[in-house]
Write an enzyme that holds these catalytic residues in place. Structure first.
Site, PDB file in Angstrom:
ATOM      1  N   HIS A 195       0.684   2.961   5.389  1.00  0.00           N
ATOM      2  CA  HIS A 195       0.119   2.889   6.725  1.00  0.00           C
ATOM      3  C   HIS A 195      -0.366   4.256   7.192  1.00  0.00           C
ATOM      4  O   HIS A 195      -1.362   4.356   7.916  1.00  0.00           O
ATOM      5  CB  HIS A 195       1.144   2.336   7.705  1.00  0.00           C
ATOM      6  N   CYS A 493     -13.596  -3.810  -4.576  1.00  0.00           N
ATOM      7  CA  CYS A 493     -13.080  -3.723  -3.206  1.00  0.00           C
ATOM      8  C   CYS A 493     -11.764  -2.959  -3.140  1.00  0.00           C
ATOM      9  O   CYS A 493     -11.079  -2.982  -2.124  1.00  0.00           O
ATOM     10  CB  CYS A 493     -12.919  -5.116  -2.597  1.00  0.00           C
TER      11      CYS A 493
END
Length: 568
Positions: A195, A493
């Site tokens: 994160h 991706c």
């Protein structure tokens, strides 16, 4: 050992880590306050019921605070904070605390030991759940502070541009950082998909994680960091600071003319797309100079819920995403959950090896009703908007799986069906799998960990997970050969697509589209514009032929336009 009070000792040194957000900075540092930890003087528990309620009240207070922070933000930041707030009221954690209290542990000791056990379980699950360990430790520390009546740990109030140094940063801390005052981030833990990395990239703050020795720094130190190269210079010289400043100036100049469609210097088109995870992400990314979305991670709709999202809820979300991008391409990945991202409402029982268990499309085949509802919602959103919708399945390994998914998608009337290539079997056998579908997208993060048998959440294995590893590039090459043989488009991706230098190699291997964090598009577009397709192909040839990741990267640097090095 040198005496740190001896002023004749030169403090200048260079630390290295993993660069997760490009950019340079030089500034004094601020150390993130450590958590106060367990109250060693607290009495043992004599009333488990009363203490258990105190813990639940503290958990609720923490959750309320995180929810309030979430409501002041949007996009990925809001999603991460909301998910962390949900973790703060997790009933399993509260029950684990109850067990410790009944053993007689003091109240803060009970919280500490219960979360340690829960964290170990998450770490063993791997993948997304392992990423939650940092979030859980932050919840633990905040709850203990609430119980002890002391301020929560975190970044102190900043008065000037500063480089933040920490063991790791929890999402609640990173999400509220002010880019005007935080010149850079350095952490001893974390990883490229943590994160901290995601939010630093979103905020545009240069960041280096997994820096050995970061916690040995003092408040008196001054740092210079290079977020692209993963370098941290302690007590930099004036020349080093000037060099980084000049590099920043050159980077800004190189990016100044980067706009419009992605293409090589000789006009070979390479659409550059955005990775998104929520409807808010879509609205934000759609306002930027991107050509669509190459990865919409729909699992954020499903995680941390007691029940699956309804048909109506999913239809509304998918419609919002398609409307945001208008006529631009949107690639939706169906639910990627299972053993490493467990769902309360789709529990398949204990799995001895979660990373290799019932996840991705395997879960969709076990719980066909979840996929049916998702496809029905996607079809409804497509009918409502007429958007350029492409739907792909995660973790496809065999022709049978690809065929099964393709039949499902086509039965709903959706126009484009594809698969993710994330395991070596799919890359090696790509021509047969692609005969069943229309396109494929390579997830380099998972393809790396399965190729090298290295958990991508273990920082000490970062070298094995480098996108420069020749075996990984050979896997990408095999998939692209399969795409050429079946006239199927192959995209990327994974994180590798957002590295300007790696992007050149991927295009040279035959990748037709690149999807990445929106903030990385400008640099990749600038890199492509400075090289023709033939040069990209030669870079790819040399990188695949190299014996090591370091040699592969150097071989590409030797061919690269000098300005590209300033983009890293």
């Amino acid at each position: 050992m040198p005496d740190p009070t001896d002023l004749t000792v030169d403090p200048h040194r260079v630390l290295t880590g993993i660069g997760v957000c490009a950019g340079t900075a030089s500034a004094p540092i601020v150390l993130v306050s450590p958590a106060p930890g367990v109250d060693e003087d607290e009495p043992p528990c004599t009333d488990p019921a009363a203490d258990g309620q105190r813990v639940r009240d503290a958990m609720k207070a923490v959750a309320d605070d995180l929810t309030a922070r979430a409501e002041a933000t949007d996009g990925t930041t809001r999603q991460i904070l909301e998910t962390t707030a949900q973790l703060a009221t997790d009933r399993a954690i509260a029950k684990a605390v109850d067990k410790q209290l009944k053993k007689g542990s003091g109240i803060t000791r009970a919280v500490h030991d219960a979360t340690a056990t829960y964290a170990e379980m998450l770490a063993q699950l791997g993948g997304y759940m392992a990423e939650r360990v940092t979030d859980l430790m932050d919840i633990r520390d905040r709850v203990i502070c609430e119980l002890r009546g002391v301020p929560a740990p975190g970044v102190p109030r900043l008065e000037q541009p500063t480089i933040v140094v920490a063991r790791d940063l929890a999402p609640a801390e990173t999400a509220t950082l002010d880019p005007e005052l935080v010149a850079g981030i350095v952490t001893e833990q974390g990883g490229p998909t943590s994160h901290t990395a995601i939010l630093a990239a979103q905020l545009g703050i240069p960041a280096v994680v997994r820096v050995n020795g970061a916690l040995e720094l003092t408040a008196d130190d001054r740092l210079a960091i290079d977020g692209g190269a993963g370098r941290v210079i302690v007590s930099p010289t004036d020349d080093e600071v000037a060099e980084l400043a000049e590099r920043a100036r050159r980077r800004e100049a190189a990016l100044a003319d980067s706009h419009g469609s992605g293409r090589t210097a000789d006009g070979h088109a390479v659409p550059l797309l955005a990775n998104i995870g929520t409807a808010d992400d879509a609205r934000r990314a759609a306002t930027q100079d991107v050509e669509g979305s190459g990865l919409f991670r729909t699992e954020f709709l499903f995680l941390d819920r007691d029940q699956a999202p309804t048909l109506e809820e999913q239809t509304e979300t998918y419609t919002t995403v398609l409307e945001a991008f208008g006529e631009r391409k949107v690639v939706v990945r169906t639910l990627d959950a299972g053993a490493d991202k467990p769902l309360v409402f789709a529990d398949q029982g204990e799995d001895e090896n979660p990373a290799l268990g019932v996840r991705g499309l395997r879960l969709s085949r076990a719980r066909e009703d979840l996929l049916d509802t998702q496809l029905e919602a996607l079809a409804a959103a497509h009918r409502a908007t007429g958007g350029d919708l492409h739907v792909m399945a995660p973790m496809v390994a065999t022709v049978e799986e690809a065929r099964w998914f393709a039949e499902k998608v086509r039965a709903t009337g959706l126009p484009h069906v594809g698969i993710m290539i994330e395991v070596p079997a799919a890359a090696i056998n790509a021509r047969h799998l692609l005969a069943e579908v229309d396109f494929a997208s390579i997830g380099t993060n998972d393809l790396s960990q399965y190729t090298y048998a290295a958990d991508r959440m273990q920082g000490e294995l970062a070298d094995l997970l480098s996108p420069w590893q020749p075996a990984l590039l050979a896997m990408v090459q095999a998939a692209c050969i399969g795409g050429a043989e079946t006239d199927s488009a192959i995209g990327v991706c994974g994180e590798a697509g957002g590295d300007p230098l790696v992007a050149l190699v991927l295009v040279g291997l035959g990748v037709s589209t690149l999807s990445m964090a929106p903030g990385k598009v400008t640099a990749v577009r600038a890199a492509l514009a400075r090289h023709d397709l033939a040069t990209c192909q030669e870079m790819a040839r040399r990188a695949v032929a190299a014996p090591t990741a370091e040699a592969a990267r150097q071989a590409v640097i030797d061919l690269a336009h000098p300005e590209v090095l300033d983009l890293l």
